[in-house]
Enzyme design. Structure first.
Site, PDB file in Angstrom:
ATOM      1  N   LEU A   1       2.328  24.797   2.984  1.00 59.56           N
ATOM      2  CA  LEU A   1       2.766  23.848   3.860  1.00 59.56           C
ATOM      3  C   LEU A   1       4.367  24.317   4.201  1.00 59.56           C
ATOM      4  O   LEU A   1       5.097  23.725   3.700  1.00 59.56           O
ATOM      5  CB  LEU A   1       2.933  22.497   3.446  1.00 59.56           C
ATOM      6  N   GLY A   2       4.364  25.525   5.005  1.00 58.30           N
ATOM      7  CA  GLY A   2       5.382  26.000   5.534  1.00 58.30           C
ATOM      8  C   GLY A   2       5.773  25.728   7.074  1.00 58.30           C
ATOM      9  O   GLY A   2       5.349  24.537   7.378  1.00 58.30           O
TER      10      GLY A   2
ATOM     11  N   ILE B   1       3.948  27.232   9.626  1.00 60.22           N
ATOM     12  CA  ILE B   1       2.672  27.082  10.320  1.00 60.22           C
ATOM     13  C   ILE B   1       1.901  25.878   9.530  1.00 60.22           C
ATOM     14  O   ILE B   1       1.394  25.273  10.269  1.00 60.22           O
ATOM     15  CB  ILE B   1       1.755  28.361  10.134  1.00 60.22           C
TER      16      ILE B   1
ATOM     17  N   ARG C   1       4.155  26.058  -4.121  1.00 61.18           N
ATOM     18  CA  ARG C   1       4.557  26.157  -5.505  1.00 61.18           C
ATOM     19  C   ARG C   1       5.401  24.877  -5.691  1.00 61.18           C
ATOM     20  O   ARG C   1       5.534  24.585  -6.898  1.00 61.18           O
ATOM     21  CB  ARG C   1       5.321  27.574  -5.721  1.00 61.18           C
TER      22      ARG C   1
ATOM     23  N   GLY D   1      -4.577  32.222   6.462  1.00 56.55           N
ATOM     24  CA  GLY D   1      -3.297  33.113   5.990  1.00 56.55           C
ATOM     25  C   GLY D   1      -3.590  34.707   5.750  1.00 56.55           C
ATOM     26  O   GLY D   1      -3.179  35.319   6.736  1.00 56.55           O
ATOM     27  N   ARG D   2      -4.018  34.815   4.660  1.00 53.22           N
ATOM     28  CA  ARG D   2      -4.424  36.373   4.428  1.00 53.22           C
ATOM     29  C   ARG D   2      -5.547  36.329   3.601  1.00 53.22           C
ATOM     30  O   ARG D   2      -5.879  35.714   2.680  1.00 53.22           O
ATOM     31  CB  ARG D   2      -3.187  36.917   3.491  1.00 53.22           C
TER      32      ARG D   2
ATOM     33  N   ASP E   1     -10.220  33.488   9.781  1.00 55.74           N
ATOM     34  CA  ASP E   1      -9.577  34.462  10.691  1.00 55.74           C
ATOM     35  C   ASP E   1      -9.078  35.661  10.152  1.00 55.74           C
ATOM     36  O   ASP E   1      -8.678  36.607  10.746  1.00 55.74           O
ATOM     37  CB  ASP E   1      -8.375  33.609  11.332  1.00 55.74           C
TER      38      ASP E   1
ATOM     39  N   GLU F   1      -9.620  44.417   6.472  1.00 56.54           N
ATOM     40  CA  GLU F   1      -9.769  44.252   8.067  1.00 56.54           C
ATOM     41  C   GLU F   1      -9.534  45.761   8.386  1.00 56.54           C
ATOM     42  O   GLU F   1      -8.818  46.638   8.091  1.00 56.54           O
ATOM     43  CB  GLU F   1      -8.707  43.369   8.888  1.00 56.54           C
TER      44      GLU F   1
ATOM     45  N   HIS G   1      -9.154  38.018  13.216  1.00 56.38           N
ATOM     46  CA  HIS G   1      -7.627  37.793  13.058  1.00 56.38           C
ATOM     47  C   HIS G   1      -6.984  37.702  14.321  1.00 56.38           C
ATOM     48  O   HIS G   1      -6.070  38.653  14.797  1.00 56.38           O
ATOM     49  CB  HIS G   1      -7.110  38.988  12.440  1.00 56.38           C
TER      50      HIS G   1
ATOM     51  N   GLY H   1      -5.227  34.859  15.098  1.00 56.52           N
ATOM     52  CA  GLY H   1      -4.135  33.623  14.915  1.00 56.52           C
ATOM     53  C   GLY H   1      -2.994  33.698  16.008  1.00 56.52           C
ATOM     54  O   GLY H   1      -2.626  32.651  16.441  1.00 56.52           O
TER      55      GLY H   1
END
Ligand code: NAP
Length: 325
Positions: free
Chosen positions: A155-156, A158, A178, A234-235, A259, A264, A282, A284
């Site tokens: 929850l940053g 984005i 965290r 995310g990743r 995504d 990749e 990907h 995004g």
């Protein structure tokens, strides 16, 4: 210090957005090599490079190959391909491209969520294949956003933009980071598995790197459960893709929307085979508008640094580094 920016050599290893090349080419002495491999840089290049702009990996050995290196400007907000901790030990600044892509990526996350739940790609394919005429209406979807509780991992910038959009959809929201975030009222859960137990839908927008590698695995997917939906914007490295493919095949979870992938542009066959997976290549931040803004911020960080004004958007690991040379 150089009197003119045109005397400053900037190296671009590998491909990068053409607008970055145009901006750097008109301002600096621009050099290019095929990838971030020290063996591709001869002695003359090693001696003169002061900045790097990169979309691809910049590891410790590559950083060490350039004794006069001051700054690495990453194209993208996620900078897990740059060894920023090592850069900090060498007093090398690292910058990324936050904020300018936040709303675009949040839009894409919502598109992926709704496509996954309501099977919009499959439904359009049904129409295009003539099945609407031949077989009748597309089958009712088991997936729906109605009544769901959505957990966000990361929850940053984005993640918060996704949450703001979800509020408009009238769903309950929870999250895991965290550390808890001060300025939100969403329920906090101290681990990804705790969050998965508490919700039926996860959107992961967590960064890559060692701390999150394989975070989504068998235990997490079992906790999410048979009505569970997993979205990853995310990743790819955060997911054990073999475990995810298995969970999609055996009904451990209902569906996934992805995504990002760990290798990749290759996508594991198990995910390609999963009819209950919606797969984006990907995309995004991949609009002309947003990629241009990212290109400008990547170049502007270098211009700002070499004009003696410091970095515009330093990553946390190198924030404390001042312009020393
Ligand atoms: P951000 O503002 O730094 O947010 C990252 C969030 O992740 C923070 O809330 C952070 O909170 C949390 N986090 C970090 N490490 C964690 C860990 N080990 N475990 C759990 N939570 C953790 O970054 P952002 O701008 O939102 O971007 C987030 C990520 O999105 C990027 O790193 C990138 O990988 C990805 N991204 C993808 C696309 C795409 O095209 N699909 C585009 C842009 C970005 P704490 O520090 O409290 O843990």
């Amino acid at each position: 210090m150089s009197s003119s920016l045109s005397d400053v050599t900037i190296l671009v290893p590998g491909p990068i957005h053409p607008r970055v090349l145009a901006r750097l080419g008109e301002t600096f002495d621009l050099c290019r090599i095929e990838r971030g491999d020290p063996a591709l840089a001869d002695a003359a290049l090693r001696g003169k490079v002061r900045g790097i702009a990169s979309l691809t990996a910049v590891n410790a050995a590559f950083i060490d190959a350039f004794p006069g290196l001051e700054i690495v400007a990453n194209f993208g907000v996620g900078y897990d391909a740059i060894d920023a901790r090592h850069a900090a030990t060498r007093d090398v600044m690292v910058t990324n491209t936050p904020d300018v892509l936040t709303e675009e990526v949040a839009d894409t996350a919502i598109a992926l969520l709704l496509s996954t739940l309501r099977e919009t790609t499959k439904a359009e394919n049904w129409l295009r294949a003539g099945d609407w005429v031949a077989k009748g209406p597309y089958p009712l979807t088991r997936g729906t956003l109605r009544g769901r509780t959505v957990g966000i991992i990361g929850l940053g910038r984005i993640g918060k933009a996704i949450a703001r959009r979800l509020e408009g959809f009238g769903v309950a929201i929870a999250y895991h980071n965290r550390s808890p975030v001060d300025d939100v009222a969403y329920a906090y859960h101290a681990s990804p598995v705790d969050l998965a137990k508490a919700v039926d839908t996860i959107i992961s927008v967590a960064p890559g790197g060692a701390a999150t590698a394989g975070m989504v695995g068998t235990e997490f997917l079992a906790a999410l459960g048979p009505d569970g939906v997993f979205i990853n914007i995310g990743r790819g490295s955060t997911v054990n893709e073999e475990a995810l493919a298995k969970a999609l095949a055996d009904g451990t979870i209902l569906a996934a929307g992805l995504d990002v992938f760990s290798a990749e542009p290759k996508v594991p066959q198990g995910l390609l085979d999963a009819a209950n997976a919606t797969l984006f290549p990907h995309i995004g931040s991949a609009s002309i508008h947003t990629r241009n803004a990212m290109a400008d911020l990547c170049a502007d960080n270098l211009v700002s640094w070499f004009s003696g004004k410091g970095p515009m958007t330093p990553v946390p690991e190198t924030k404390a580094i001042n312009r020393k040379r």
